[in-house]
Motif scaffolding. Structure first.
Motif, PDB file in Angstrom:
ATOM      1  N   ARG A  57       0.833  -1.198   0.000  1.00  0.00           N
ATOM      2  CA  ARG A  57       0.000   0.000   0.000  1.00  0.00           C
ATOM      3  C   ARG A  57       0.873   1.255   0.000  1.00  0.00           C
ATOM      4  O   ARG A  57       0.567   2.240  -0.664  1.00  0.00           O
ATOM      5  CB  ARG A  57      -0.922  -0.007   1.224  1.00  0.00           C
ATOM      6  CG  ARG A  57      -2.000  -1.076   1.143  1.00  0.00           C
ATOM      7  CD  ARG A  57      -3.073  -0.860   2.172  1.00  0.00           C
ATOM      8  NE  ARG A  57      -2.720  -1.371   3.489  1.00  0.00           N
ATOM      9  CZ  ARG A  57      -2.853  -2.645   3.871  1.00  0.00           C
ATOM     10  NH1 ARG A  57      -3.337  -3.527   3.033  1.00  0.00           N
ATOM     11  NH2 ARG A  57      -2.521  -3.035   5.084  1.00  0.00           N
ATOM     12  N   PHE A  58       1.968   1.176   0.738  1.00  0.00           N
ATOM     13  CA  PHE A  58       2.897   2.304   0.791  1.00  0.00           C
ATOM     14  C   PHE A  58       3.525   2.539  -0.583  1.00  0.00           C
ATOM     15  O   PHE A  58       3.545   3.660  -1.092  1.00  0.00           O
ATOM     16  CB  PHE A  58       3.968   1.988   1.840  1.00  0.00           C
ATOM     17  CG  PHE A  58       5.012   3.040   2.024  1.00  0.00           C
ATOM     18  CD1 PHE A  58       4.727   4.194   2.734  1.00  0.00           C
ATOM     19  CD2 PHE A  58       6.278   2.888   1.489  1.00  0.00           C
ATOM     20  CE1 PHE A  58       5.684   5.165   2.911  1.00  0.00           C
ATOM     21  CE2 PHE A  58       7.242   3.859   1.653  1.00  0.00           C
ATOM     22  CZ  PHE A  58       6.942   4.998   2.376  1.00  0.00           C
ATOM     23  N   LEU A  59       3.988   1.459  -1.214  1.00  0.00           N
ATOM     24  CA  LEU A  59       4.676   1.595  -2.501  1.00  0.00           C
ATOM     25  C   LEU A  59       3.711   2.028  -3.607  1.00  0.00           C
ATOM     26  O   LEU A  59       4.078   2.813  -4.488  1.00  0.00           O
ATOM     27  CB  LEU A  59       5.353   0.278  -2.877  1.00  0.00           C
ATOM     28  CG  LEU A  59       6.541  -0.101  -1.992  1.00  0.00           C
ATOM     29  CD1 LEU A  59       7.059  -1.476  -2.360  1.00  0.00           C
ATOM     30  CD2 LEU A  59       7.651   0.920  -2.110  1.00  0.00           C
ATOM     31  N   VAL A  60       2.472   1.509  -3.556  1.00  0.00           N
ATOM     32  CA  VAL A  60       1.501   1.891  -4.582  1.00  0.00           C
ATOM     33  C   VAL A  60       1.255   3.394  -4.522  1.00  0.00           C
ATOM     34  O   VAL A  60       1.200   4.073  -5.545  1.00  0.00           O
ATOM     35  CB  VAL A  60       0.181   1.102  -4.398  1.00  0.00           C
ATOM     36  CG1 VAL A  60      -0.955   1.754  -5.136  1.00  0.00           C
ATOM     37  CG2 VAL A  60       0.354  -0.319  -4.881  1.00  0.00           C
ATOM     38  N   ARG A  61       1.157   3.918  -3.325  1.00  0.00           N
ATOM     39  CA  ARG A  61       0.917   5.360  -3.207  1.00  0.00           C
ATOM     40  C   ARG A  61       2.088   6.152  -3.789  1.00  0.00           C
ATOM     41  O   ARG A  61       1.901   7.131  -4.490  1.00  0.00           O
ATOM     42  CB  ARG A  61       0.697   5.748  -1.750  1.00  0.00           C
ATOM     43  CG  ARG A  61      -0.685   5.406  -1.273  1.00  0.00           C
ATOM     44  CD  ARG A  61      -1.187   6.401  -0.252  1.00  0.00           C
ATOM     45  NE  ARG A  61      -2.604   6.164  -0.021  1.00  0.00           N
ATOM     46  CZ  ARG A  61      -3.075   5.188   0.758  1.00  0.00           C
ATOM     47  NH1 ARG A  61      -2.234   4.393   1.382  1.00  0.00           N
ATOM     48  NH2 ARG A  61      -4.359   5.014   0.901  1.00  0.00           N
ATOM     49  N   LEU A  62       3.317   5.708  -3.481  1.00  0.00           N
ATOM     50  CA  LEU A  62       4.481   6.420  -4.002  1.00  0.00           C
ATOM     51  C   LEU A  62       4.493   6.358  -5.529  1.00  0.00           C
ATOM     52  O   LEU A  62       4.776   7.354  -6.207  1.00  0.00           O
ATOM     53  CB  LEU A  62       5.766   5.821  -3.446  1.00  0.00           C
ATOM     54  CG  LEU A  62       6.033   6.083  -1.962  1.00  0.00           C
ATOM     55  CD1 LEU A  62       7.358   5.479  -1.565  1.00  0.00           C
ATOM     56  CD2 LEU A  62       6.046   7.566  -1.655  1.00  0.00           C
ATOM     57  N   ALA A  63       4.169   5.174  -6.082  1.00  0.00           N
ATOM     58  CA  ALA A  63       4.171   5.041  -7.542  1.00  0.00           C
ATOM     59  C   ALA A  63       3.083   5.908  -8.159  1.00  0.00           C
ATOM     60  O   ALA A  63       3.262   6.449  -9.252  1.00  0.00           O
ATOM     61  CB  ALA A  63       3.971   3.573  -7.925  1.00  0.00           C
ATOM     62  N   GLU A  64       1.966   6.042  -7.455  1.00  0.00           N
ATOM     63  CA  GLU A  64       0.879   6.851  -8.008  1.00  0.00           C
ATOM     64  C   GLU A  64       1.232   8.326  -8.060  1.00  0.00           C
ATOM     65  O   GLU A  64       0.757   9.057  -8.921  1.00  0.00           O
ATOM     66  CB  GLU A  64      -0.391   6.646  -7.186  1.00  0.00           C
ATOM     67  CG  GLU A  64      -1.152   5.428  -7.643  1.00  0.00           C
ATOM     68  CD  GLU A  64      -2.472   5.283  -6.948  1.00  0.00           C
ATOM     69  OE1 GLU A  64      -3.018   6.272  -6.435  1.00  0.00           O
ATOM     70  OE2 GLU A  64      -2.971   4.157  -6.916  1.00  0.00           O
ATOM     71  N   ILE A  65       2.064   8.758  -7.131  1.00  0.00           N
ATOM     72  CA  ILE A  65       2.499  10.158  -7.180  1.00  0.00           C
ATOM     73  C   ILE A  65       3.236  10.397  -8.498  1.00  0.00           C
ATOM     74  O   ILE A  65       3.029  11.400  -9.181  1.00  0.00           O
ATOM     75  CB  ILE A  65       3.402  10.484  -5.982  1.00  0.00           C
ATOM     76  CG1 ILE A  65       2.602  10.367  -4.687  1.00  0.00           C
ATOM     77  CG2 ILE A  65       3.994  11.872  -6.117  1.00  0.00           C
ATOM     78  CD1 ILE A  65       3.410  10.593  -3.440  1.00  0.00           C
ATOM     79  N   ARG A  66       4.088   9.435  -8.875  1.00  0.00           N
ATOM     80  CA  ARG A  66       4.849   9.591 -10.120  1.00  0.00           C
ATOM     81  C   ARG A  66       3.910   9.570 -11.327  1.00  0.00           C
ATOM     82  O   ARG A  66       4.107  10.322 -12.288  1.00  0.00           O
ATOM     83  CB  ARG A  66       5.881   8.473 -10.232  1.00  0.00           C
ATOM     84  CG  ARG A  66       6.851   8.465  -9.079  1.00  0.00           C
ATOM     85  CD  ARG A  66       8.235   8.020  -9.499  1.00  0.00           C
ATOM     86  NE  ARG A  66       9.216   8.527  -8.559  1.00  0.00           N
ATOM     87  CZ  ARG A  66       9.480   7.966  -7.379  1.00  0.00           C
ATOM     88  NH1 ARG A  66       8.843   6.890  -7.010  1.00  0.00           N
ATOM     89  NH2 ARG A  66      10.378   8.486  -6.578  1.00  0.00           N
ATOM     90  N   GLN A  67       2.897   8.706 -11.280  1.00  0.00           N
ATOM     91  CA  GLN A  67       1.944   8.659 -12.396  1.00  0.00           C
ATOM     92  C   GLN A  67       1.164   9.972 -12.486  1.00  0.00           C
ATOM     93  O   GLN A  67       0.911  10.475 -13.580  1.00  0.00           O
ATOM     94  CB  GLN A  67       0.986   7.487 -12.236  1.00  0.00           C
ATOM     95  CG  GLN A  67       1.653   6.122 -12.317  1.00  0.00           C
ATOM     96  CD  GLN A  67       2.355   5.900 -13.626  1.00  0.00           C
ATOM     97  OE1 GLN A  67       1.902   6.323 -14.687  1.00  0.00           O
ATOM     98  NE2 GLN A  67       3.522   5.264 -13.574  1.00  0.00           N
ATOM     99  N   SER A  68       0.793  10.517 -11.330  1.00  0.00           N
ATOM    100  CA  SER A  68       0.085  11.794 -11.336  1.00  0.00           C
ATOM    101  C   SER A  68       0.959  12.882 -11.945  1.00  0.00           C
ATOM    102  O   SER A  68       0.481  13.746 -12.671  1.00  0.00           O
ATOM    103  CB  SER A  68      -0.304  12.192  -9.917  1.00  0.00           C
ATOM    104  OG  SER A  68      -1.306  11.360  -9.439  1.00  0.00           O
ATOM    105  N   ALA A  69       2.259  12.820 -11.650  1.00  0.00           N
ATOM    106  CA  ALA A  69       3.175  13.799 -12.225  1.00  0.00           C
ATOM    107  C   ALA A  69       3.214  13.658 -13.743  1.00  0.00           C
ATOM    108  O   ALA A  69       3.237  14.657 -14.474  1.00  0.00           O
ATOM    109  CB  ALA A  69       4.567  13.613 -11.629  1.00  0.00           C
TER     110      ALA A  69
END
Lengths: 195, 404
Positions: free
Chosen positions: B269-281
């Motif tokens: 869950r922690f890693l998915v959130r971090l990866a989603e930040i990059r996708q949002s960027a």
């Protein structure tokens, strides 16, 4: 999007489906309350439909209608990527009896959603394992989302009560006693009190 | 040396064997929101837990039934107060579905841009706060620094840092400022840099990893049955993102991936959130490329939109229209609609019932956290007391939307 679901429902349950519509692209079926559980189970298990997620459940109060309370469920299928709205109408004009079968055995999320619907709209779910208020406290009187509940009504503040007095374990209660929580009011134990 | 308990009886030395009742919350420094957990412990293992919500209940749905349709926006802000823009846009889209209007392209891109900024701020807060609750205070400050840069953009655009009330039925309160794209591009670089630094501090920390890995594992079937959506569901490997599965706005025209986890534990869950930040960027960069610099933002529909101010003061038609929109509210066609968007925590749904008047008959929100918090008891039961903190941090309960 889920016209298929409406067709299958009509073919399987016939008279139990009171009406259907697809306004605004949301397929909706109004069903008889007696068949609520059977229809929900069918929607979950039918291989062509597979509504494996219950997105939402809520009650909508129509005081001018009989049956008065509308219970609305929004279902979604992760594998088929389609949605359906299932509604049922229950309760008399005074909402003296307002009962519906619980679908906690079909979707586990129905546990909390039904507790919320009970709390807010006062729908009693038969067969729910633990039907108690979820957002309000146990002593709250009435169901706030019914249209005849006055929006500005205030309810009295509660005295602090212990778990024994409340007669409820694991229930919502004031977190501190009158002599707890503040340093100046904290009970200090002395040797004699302990003995 | 003499043992100090020499004069005690043997039975007095035994530890109590009955389960211990522990109240965690409703206001606990290591809890993410105002939630109370009544925990029954035997030793350090949790036998039974009851998660009690409702401490932040403000009667959102009842309040909505008293004002006009447009007056719901400030309430919607306060649902998920970490990403208010997503709620604003979600509600606006629901009402627009009911009115059958579609906002101009420029507005759609703008809504997407602001929404992704809000999503980044949501994920930064969640991951940062979770790290802080586990004792890693520095990454928290790092992430909050990055979040502040995003809030600076939002403040420049909307005038408010947190509760923007910026959405409108049929558009936005104001068009993008001329500096919007420039600000987004400049800040994104910094935010991603900070993210990388903060991530390094955490993901090379053995203690942090040990406290997350294989803690709070949930299976796909359970997560689906419990109605989980968003990063928590994707961490179990189910690739369900409303933006991809049922694209709204312009999400079908941008390229991005839906990161998924494998095990469904806290680390995922922690890693998915971090990866989603990059996708949002990534999405934000495409928004900056594709959003037109001029053109209308608001739909030209006098039923829902306020007339321009100079016309209100100078023409009688616009004065009347303005008066009616303010006093009676926009008349929304009769009917019911369920509209869903991807919020910070998952599927954010609005079920609206209109009786054709200027006041909503029923506004029902489907908050993503509600279902997720409903499943937390299962994750906690049987585990250790110390695992409550990372598990609860990783599901990102937002009291405002969970408690309605």
């Amino acid at each position: 999007m889920s016209q298929l679901a409406l067709d299958r429902l009509k073919a399987t349950f016939g008279d139990a489906i009171l009406e259907t519509h697809s306004d605004f692209g949301d397929e909706t079926a109004v069903v008889r309350p007696e068949s609520w559980l059977a229809i929900c189970r069918f929607l979950r298990q039918d291989p062509a439909l597979q509504f494996d997620m219950m997105s939402d459940l809520c009650g909508v109060d129509y005081p001018d209608r009989v049956p008065r309370m509308e219970v609305v469920a929004h279902l979604y299928s992760l594998s088929r990527r389609h949605r359906i709205r299932v509604k049922t109408r229950i309760g008399d004009a005074e909402l003296g009896t307002c009962e519906l079968d619980s679908v906690t055995s079909v979707w586990r999320t129905a546990d909390w959603l039904e507790r919320e619907t009970y709390d807010m709209s006062g729908v009693l779910f038969r067969g729910h394992p633990d039907l108690r208020r979820i957002l309000m406290y146990p002593e709250f009187v009435g169901h706030p989302l019914r249209k005849d509940y006055p929006a500005q009504k205030a309810q009295p503040l509660l005295e602090y009560r212990t778990e024994e007095e409340a007669g409820l374990t694991l229930e919502k209660q004031a977190p501190f006693g009158p002599d707890e929580g503040m340093s100046f009011g904290r009970r200090t134990f002395t040797r004699s009190e302990e003995n | 040396m003499e043992p100090i308990d020499l004069d005690l009886e043997e039975s007095e030395l035994e530890l109590p064997a009955e389960p211990m009742r522990l109240n965690m919350g409703p206001s606990h420094p290591a809890m993410h929101g105002t939630v109370r957990m009544v925990i029954e412990l035997s030793g350090e293992t949790i036998d039974k837990v009851d998660v009690q919500i409702g401490y932040l209940h403000r009667g959102f749905e009842k309040m909505c039934e008293r004002g006009t349709w447009a007056q719901v926006f400030p309430y919607a802000d306060r649902l998920n107060y970490v990403s208010p823009m997503l709620n604003n846009v979600g509600y606006a889209l629901a009402v627009e579905k009911l009115c059958n209007i579609s906002v101009p392209d420029r507005c759609q891109w703008y809504r997407m841009g602001l929404g992704e900024l809000a999503r980044i701020s949501d994920h930064l807060t969640c991951t940062g706060a979770m790290a802080m609750e586990l004792g890693a205070f520095t990454p928290f400050l790092w992430f909050i620094k990055a979040r502040d840069m995003i809030w600076d953009i939002l403040e420049e655009e909307t005038g408010a840092r947190l509760t923007h009330s910026f959405g409108r039925i049929g558009g936005m309160a104001a068009p993008p400022t001329p500096k919007f794209k420039e600000m987004v591009r400049a800040s994104l670089k910094k935010v991603l840099g900070i993210l990388e630094e903060g991530e390094k501090m955490l993901l090379k920390n053995r203690i942090f990893i040990d406290r997350l890995e294989k803690v709070g594992v949930i299976s796909q079937e359970d997560a689906i049955s419990l109605g989980w959506t968003g990063p928590c569901l994707r961490a179990t490997g189910v690739s369900y993102d409303v933006r991809k599965a049922h694209p709204y706005l312009k999400y079908d025209e941008v390229e991005f991936e839906v990161p998924v986890g494998q095990r469904g534990d806290t680390m995922d869950r922690f890693l998915v959130r971090l990866a989603e930040i990059r996708q949002s960027a990534l999405i934000l960069e495409q928004v900056c490329q594709r959003m037109a610099d001029d053109g209308p933002v608001n739909v030209d529909d006098p039923r829902v939109m306020m007339p321009p101010k100079d016309q209100v003061y100078n023409t009688i038609e616009a004065t009347i229209q303005h008066f009616k929109l303010v006093m009676e509210g926009a008349k929304i066609p009769k009917g019911e609609v369920y509209s869903y968007t991807e919020g910070g925590n998952g599927e954010l749904g609005f079920y609206l019932v209109s009786d054709g008047s200027g006041t909503p008959y029923r506004v029902r929100i489907r908050p993503p956290c509600f279902s997720v918090v409903g499943g937390v008891a299962q994750l906690i039961q049987g585990g250790m007391l110390s695992d409550v903190v990372p598990i609860f941090g990783s599901v990102n309960m937002i009291g405002g939307e969970c408690d309605h």
